[in-house]
Design a protein around this motif. Structure first.
Motif, PDB file in Angstrom:
ATOM      1  N   PHE A  24     -12.081   3.434  12.450  1.00 61.29           N
ATOM      2  CA  PHE A  24     -11.964   4.976  12.024  1.00 61.29           C
ATOM      3  C   PHE A  24     -13.180   5.188  11.166  1.00 61.29           C
ATOM      4  O   PHE A  24     -13.409   4.633  10.186  1.00 61.29           O
ATOM      5  CB  PHE A  24     -10.708   5.440  11.533  1.00 61.29           C
ATOM      6  N   LEU A  25     -13.672   6.502  11.302  1.00 60.21           N
ATOM      7  CA  LEU A  25     -14.556   7.128  10.196  1.00 60.21           C
ATOM      8  C   LEU A  25     -13.691   8.470   9.655  1.00 60.21           C
ATOM      9  O   LEU A  25     -13.291   9.225  10.504  1.00 60.21           O
ATOM     10  CB  LEU A  25     -15.770   7.508  10.603  1.00 60.21           C
ATOM     11  N   LEU A  26     -13.441   8.335   8.351  1.00 63.09           N
ATOM     12  CA  LEU A  26     -12.576   9.380   7.533  1.00 63.09           C
ATOM     13  C   LEU A  26     -13.218   9.936   6.666  1.00 63.09           C
ATOM     14  O   LEU A  26     -14.055   9.618   5.795  1.00 63.09           O
ATOM     15  CB  LEU A  26     -11.145   8.566   6.986  1.00 63.09           C
ATOM     16  N   GLU A  27     -12.564  11.237   6.369  1.00 66.26           N
ATOM     17  CA  GLU A  27     -12.751  11.865   4.946  1.00 66.26           C
ATOM     18  C   GLU A  27     -12.716  11.033   3.647  1.00 66.26           C
ATOM     19  O   GLU A  27     -11.651  10.249   3.752  1.00 66.26           O
ATOM     20  CB  GLU A  27     -11.814  12.988   5.009  1.00 66.26           C
ATOM     21  N   ASP A  28     -13.442  10.938   2.713  1.00 60.18           N
ATOM     22  CA  ASP A  28     -13.208  10.024   1.717  1.00 60.18           C
ATOM     23  C   ASP A  28     -12.367  10.844   0.620  1.00 60.18           C
ATOM     24  O   ASP A  28     -12.874  11.901   0.035  1.00 60.18           O
ATOM     25  CB  ASP A  28     -14.780   9.729   0.950  1.00 60.18           C
ATOM     26  N   LEU A  29     -11.209  10.343   0.092  1.00 59.57           N
ATOM     27  CA  LEU A  29     -10.438  11.072  -0.831  1.00 59.57           C
ATOM     28  C   LEU A  29     -10.774  10.170  -2.335  1.00 59.57           C
ATOM     29  O   LEU A  29      -9.769  10.578  -2.868  1.00 59.57           O
ATOM     30  CB  LEU A  29      -9.038  10.731  -0.211  1.00 59.57           C
ATOM     31  N   GLY A  30     -11.657   9.463  -2.265  1.00 59.84           N
ATOM     32  CA  GLY A  30     -11.862   8.881  -3.666  1.00 59.84           C
ATOM     33  C   GLY A  30     -10.954   7.579  -3.926  1.00 59.84           C
ATOM     34  O   GLY A  30     -10.079   7.061  -2.925  1.00 59.84           O
ATOM     35  N   GLN A  65       5.074   7.481  -1.413  1.00 58.82           N
ATOM     36  CA  GLN A  65       5.139   6.815  -3.136  1.00 58.82           C
ATOM     37  C   GLN A  65       3.830   7.226  -3.564  1.00 58.82           C
ATOM     38  O   GLN A  65       2.756   7.625  -3.006  1.00 58.82           O
ATOM     39  CB  GLN A  65       5.517   5.543  -2.883  1.00 58.82           C
ATOM     40  N   SER A  66       3.771   6.889  -4.992  1.00 58.22           N
ATOM     41  CA  SER A  66       2.755   7.300  -5.704  1.00 58.22           C
ATOM     42  C   SER A  66       1.286   6.660  -5.450  1.00 58.22           C
ATOM     43  O   SER A  66       0.115   7.474  -5.736  1.00 58.22           O
ATOM     44  CB  SER A  66       2.928   6.963  -7.129  1.00 58.22           C
ATOM     45  N   ARG A  67       1.235   5.566  -4.519  1.00 54.19           N
ATOM     46  CA  ARG A  67       0.085   4.687  -4.478  1.00 54.19           C
ATOM     47  C   ARG A  67      -0.138   5.506  -2.875  1.00 54.19           C
ATOM     48  O   ARG A  67      -1.507   5.252  -2.616  1.00 54.19           O
ATOM     49  CB  ARG A  67      -0.042   3.269  -4.235  1.00 54.19           C
ATOM     50  N   ASN A  68       0.333   6.246  -2.301  1.00 54.88           N
ATOM     51  CA  ASN A  68      -0.034   6.861  -1.090  1.00 54.88           C
ATOM     52  C   ASN A  68      -0.183   8.263  -1.089  1.00 54.88           C
ATOM     53  O   ASN A  68      -0.398   9.079  -0.138  1.00 54.88           O
ATOM     54  CB  ASN A  68       1.020   6.679   0.036  1.00 54.88           C
ATOM     55  N   LEU A  69      -0.291   8.852  -2.641  1.00 51.48           N
ATOM     56  CA  LEU A  69      -0.698  10.014  -2.785  1.00 51.48           C
ATOM     57  C   LEU A  69      -1.925  10.104  -3.842  1.00 51.48           C
ATOM     58  O   LEU A  69      -1.874   9.768  -4.818  1.00 51.48           O
ATOM     59  CB  LEU A  69       0.558  10.985  -3.584  1.00 51.48           C
ATOM     60  N   MET A  70      -3.135  10.404  -2.940  1.00 52.98           N
ATOM     61  CA  MET A  70      -4.218  10.361  -3.703  1.00 52.98           C
ATOM     62  C   MET A  70      -4.513  11.523  -4.372  1.00 52.98           C
ATOM     63  O   MET A  70      -4.243  12.843  -3.964  1.00 52.98           O
ATOM     64  CB  MET A  70      -5.552  10.140  -2.559  1.00 52.98           C
ATOM     65  N   VAL A  71      -5.325  11.696  -5.512  1.00 54.73           N
ATOM     66  CA  VAL A  71      -5.618  12.673  -6.124  1.00 54.73           C
ATOM     67  C   VAL A  71      -7.356  13.001  -6.070  1.00 54.73           C
ATOM     68  O   VAL A  71      -7.971  12.190  -6.732  1.00 54.73           O
ATOM     69  CB  VAL A  71      -5.422  12.529  -7.680  1.00 54.73           C
TER      70      VAL A  71
END
Length: 340
Positions: free
Chosen positions: A95-101, A207-213
């Motif tokens: 896939f090519l995806l939006e980069d969420l940092g 969970q917290s590792r699957n919620l990017m900021v």
């Protein structure tokens, strides 16, 4: 896997990257977590993009990659803050995806603590969760699911109860525990936890590792295991998450705030809802310990070993909340581990 190992085997990726102003050899590896998926970043002046590569996804007619695409597109249409999927190539598994940092909720809470700023992030997560659970169920097609379509008794028994016994008690702890010895405890758990007709969108690893900021916003990833199920499970995944280790009082505060948000959308009995939450929290806790046991022992990812003690302590607290006498065998096995 290095980017240069991809170039010869993925001609379609090379062709697509050229359209985006890059080459396969320009891809920079991104550190992964517990899965076998591989992530790379393409740096570009006009904005970075991410390549997700999973050449052998589980599933048969519908694969995990297919679920990532269809569920991701659905959630985005329903207003969930998931990454945009630019391109999906099922033939080569990328896939090519939006980069969420690279920053996630766990890291932000480690930086901010669980004071007002940290709790504000959790409140945002609760808003996202309620919206995704309710809106995500509208128009959701079970044929998108590569694994199972519902969080039901068969899944809980096999993927959480039995997984806990095999991967944690037997595999990690080395205890000669027979599944039959825990059958009555698990039967009771399923009876108390599940209401078959209640089906909302269930992420199953919220969970917290699957919620990017990213740019001040929370964004949801790792949704490919989505299916229909009870509301309480994903809330338990967020609040019990040992990556952060929220105190029980903070868990209770956030649970109460979640119920207020939910009340704006649904009619329900809060007392009955809460009682079922306590049992589904036990289900989630069993799954966590099974996963950490499997990842650390079978996959050699020993970094997950440090989350076993807090997850085990959380399970013991959960049994105390509902009454340890309801789970006599499970309670004794956990005491054996504490004494060791």
């Amino acid at each position: 896997m290095r980017p240069d190992e991809l170039s010869d085997s993925l001609p379609l990726l090379a062709k697509e990257l050229a359209r985006w102003g890059g080459r396969v050899n320009d891809l920079l590896p991104i550190a992964g977590d517990g899965s076998d998926r591989r992530y790379f970043r393409l740096r570009r002046p006009q904005g970075d993009i991410v390549c997700l590569y999973h050449p052998h996804p589980p599933g048969s007619q519908v694969t995990e990659n297919d679920s990532f695409y269809t569920i991701g597109q659905h959630l985005r249409r329903q207003g969930a803050p998931v990454p945009e999927i630019y391109v999906y190539c099922p033939e080569e598994g990328w896939f090519l995806l939006e980069d969420l940092g690279d920053g996630n909720l766990q890291q932000e809470i480690q930086r901010l603590g669980t004071g007002p700023a940290g709790l504000e992030l959790y409140r945002r997560a609760l808003h996202i969760l309620v919206q995704m659970q309710v809106a995500g169920a509208l128009g959701f097609k079970t044929e998108w699911c590569f694994d199972t379509a519902f969080y039901d008794a068969a899944l809980v028994r096999q993927r959480e109860c039995h997984y806990f016994v095999r991967a944690f008690l037997q595999g990690y702890c080395g205890l000669p525990v027979d599944l039959e010895a825990l059958a009555a405890d698990f039967d009771h758990l399923l009876q108390q936890a599940l209401v078959p007709e209640v089906r909302f969108f269930l992420h199953r690893d919220f969970q917290s590792r699957n919620l990017m900021v990213h740019q001040g916003r929370l964004r949801v990833i790792d949704f490919q295991g989505g299916r229909l199920g009870p509301l309480q499970y994903d809330l338990a995944a967020l609040l019990l998450d040992p990556y952060v280790g929220l105190s029980l009082p903070l868990q209770e505060i956030l649970l109460a705030e979640y119920l207020l948000l939910l009340r704006d959308r649904l009619d329900f009995d809060p007392d009955a809802w809460r009682q079922r939450y306590d049992y589904l929290a036990i289900c989630r806790n069993l799954q966590m310990l099974g996963a950490y046991g499997f990842l650390s022992r079978d996959k050699g990812k020993v970094q997950f070993e440090r989350f076993i003690p807090p997850a085990r302590a959380s399970l013991r607290r959960r049994l105390e909340i509902v009454g340890r006498e309801q789970f006599p065998v499970l309670g004794k096995l956990l005491e054996i581990q504490v004494k060791e």
